[in-house]
Each structure stands twice: as structure tokens, then as C-alpha cells.
Design a protein around this motif. Sequence first.
Motif, mmCIF file in Angstrom:
data_model
loop_
_atom_site.group_PDB
_atom_site.id
_atom_site.type_symbol
_atom_site.label_atom_id
_atom_site.label_comp_id
_atom_site.label_asym_id
_atom_site.label_seq_id
_atom_site.Cartn_x
_atom_site.Cartn_y
_atom_site.Cartn_z
ATOM 1 N N GLN A 58 7.303 -5.361 -2.999
ATOM 2 C CA GLN A 58 6.147 -4.849 -2.240
ATOM 3 C C GLN A 58 5.171 -4.204 -3.225
ATOM 4 O O GLN A 58 5.183 -2.992 -3.428
ATOM 5 C CB GLN A 58 6.609 -3.841 -1.190
ATOM 6 N N PRO A 59 4.313 -5.009 -3.837
ATOM 7 C CA PRO A 59 3.359 -4.471 -4.819
ATOM 8 C C PRO A 59 2.397 -3.473 -4.184
ATOM 9 O O PRO A 59 1.999 -3.627 -3.031
ATOM 10 C CB PRO A 59 2.603 -5.718 -5.292
ATOM 11 N N GLU A 60 2.032 -2.460 -4.961
ATOM 12 C CA GLU A 60 1.040 -1.487 -4.509
ATOM 13 C C GLU A 60 -0.344 -2.031 -4.833
ATOM 14 O O GLU A 60 -0.758 -2.072 -5.988
ATOM 15 C CB GLU A 60 1.264 -0.146 -5.225
ATOM 16 N N GLN A 61 -1.080 -2.425 -3.808
ATOM 17 C CA GLN A 61 -2.377 -3.056 -4.011
ATOM 18 C C GLN A 61 -3.379 -2.130 -4.673
ATOM 19 O O GLN A 61 -4.211 -2.561 -5.483
ATOM 20 C CB GLN A 61 -2.921 -3.566 -2.670
ATOM 21 N N ILE A 62 -3.315 -0.848 -4.363
ATOM 22 C CA ILE A 62 -4.270 0.096 -4.950
ATOM 23 C C ILE A 62 -4.039 0.230 -6.454
ATOM 24 O O ILE A 62 -4.986 0.386 -7.236
ATOM 25 C CB ILE A 62 -4.197 1.466 -4.232
ATOM 26 N N ILE A 63 -2.775 0.158 -6.876
ATOM 27 C CA ILE A 63 -2.458 0.213 -8.308
ATOM 28 C C ILE A 63 -2.971 -1.044 -9.005
ATOM 29 O O ILE A 63 -3.597 -0.977 -10.066
ATOM 30 C CB ILE A 63 -0.938 0.371 -8.522
ATOM 31 N N LEU A 64 -2.724 -2.203 -8.394
ATOM 32 C CA LEU A 64 -3.195 -3.453 -8.975
ATOM 33 C C LEU A 64 -4.716 -3.482 -9.078
ATOM 34 O O LEU A 64 -5.277 -3.929 -10.089
ATOM 35 C CB LEU A 64 -2.701 -4.643 -8.140
#
Length: 295
Positions: free
Chosen positions: A262-268
Motif C-alpha cells: 500500500q504505497p503512500e501516494q503523498i510520499i511518492l
Amino acid sequence: MDKQQQILEKAVELFGEKGYENTSIQEIADEIGIAKGSIYSYFQSKEDLLISIYEHYQQLVFERAFVVSLNRSIPVKQRLMKQFEVQFEGIAEYKFFMKMQMRGDGPKHSEKLKQFEYRMRGRFFTWLDANIIELFGPDITPYKWDLFWMVQSIYTSYMKLFVSDHITIQAKDLATHLVTQLQHLGESYLHGESKPLLKDEEMASFAVKMDKQGAFVSFEKREQAWKNIYETIQLCNTIQENRRQELIDCVDRISIEVNKQQPEQIILKGLFSILKSEPFLMEPVEQLEAILFTE
């Protein structure tokens, strides 16, 4: 999360809970809240869905190692250890999937599954071949099949323990142990303490070249995008070394985050913004972004 990814994740969950044979396409569709026909617009059969799951998660694990291999500032032995370490970290994160695969979930006597296993073996051996030659030099070539077989056996055996719920092994410790054993084995061959048992002609059926295109995932396209961005950073002569390292660290962080369950979109988003702040990186960064978020 796009529809295809939703289908993959829900199928993994249900296959893990109930088993492949006891899960229907209708149940997967009902759980997501879509029509059964929507799943067939992405996957022609339940078997294709299963193979897509296997390819998807195997790619996430392999891709972590591939990105580490691009960082030539790390010494050879430590780089190989790190490649094994990030693979084992991926295996730990996708433990549910690894257990499903090791159970052999899927239709019996499936030719498509055999082809998948054939492709994955090719990816592992091709990756290991390049690293063994780099670690020991070309003199190790006559012994490579014995090393392949022993490393694969150690890797597979420890992986079963690694994903069990009863034994705790740290990814870094396991990677260090595996590469240390590989080094001992390789050096014993080079010192003439043992002779190779496995020859090229005998192992021809196992000599699978790196697969460029899976049934559902374009390995080559994704990996070329990672390679392009690394090479662009490494070859740029208009930035300071500390900035170069910052950018490489940023790419490394993206590779870790994007391959999480579950990647953190805000970090990406923030990491990609940092890379795009450098005009010379705009094109390769946009190419990577497009491939990662449209496949």
C-alpha cells in the motif's frame, strides 16, 4: 487504486482465505462490487488472473533488487547482499502471496503455470549469473551451474522458514548469511578444492534467458525506465556529488515505496517533485512515472 489492481488484491485475499479451487470469479466480483464481466475484461480466465497475481508480486520483489543493482557506488559484495536483503523484505511484505505460491495454488497440470515458473527461473538465474561473474570474475564460469543450484536451494529452503509464523529471521541477516556461503563456495571452486558437477550441455534445458515480457507485465519496459533515470543522474556533470547522491537516494526511496503493498501516494508525489525540480531529469522521470502508474 485502479480497477485491475483492486481485482488482483481481492483475488489474492480470497485465494489465500479459501484456496484457488474454492474461490469463484463471481465471489471476487461481488466482494469488489462490480459485474463478473468486468473481471473478464481484464483477465480471460481465473487461471490468467492467478498467473497475473504471481507475475505482479514477483515483479515487485525482483524490481527492488534490480534498482539496487543500478547503484554502482556500492561495492560488489555489499551490493549483492543488499539485493538479497530487499528481495527478502519484499517476500516478508507479501508473505500471504508467497505462502499461496509455495502451496502450489492453481489448476493442476497447467501449461500456463509451467511457463510462468520457467520464466521466473530464467529471471532468477540471469540475475544471479551477472552477480556471480561480477563477484568472482570470469574464472568462475565453469562452476556457475553448481553455484546456481546450491544458491537456489539455500534461497528456497530459507524462504520457506522466512515466511513461516514460527521462526523469526531478519532480512539483512539472511542476506548476509546467503552471500557469505556463496563466497565460500565460489572461493573453494577457484582454489581447486572441488570440481564442477553440472555442465552447460547437461543444463541446457535450464538455460532460460531473461524474460522481457511476462504474460501480463512488461519487465523490460519497467526496468529500462529505472535504468534510464539512474544513468541520467550518474552521467550528469553539472551537479555536485552531494546533490547526485540526494537524487539517487530519492530514486531508491521511490523504488521502495512504489513496491509496497500500500504505497503512500503523498510520499511518492513529494519524491517525484524533488526529481522534477532538476530540468535534466524531467524526461526520464516522467517516463518512469507514466510506466509505474499506468501498468
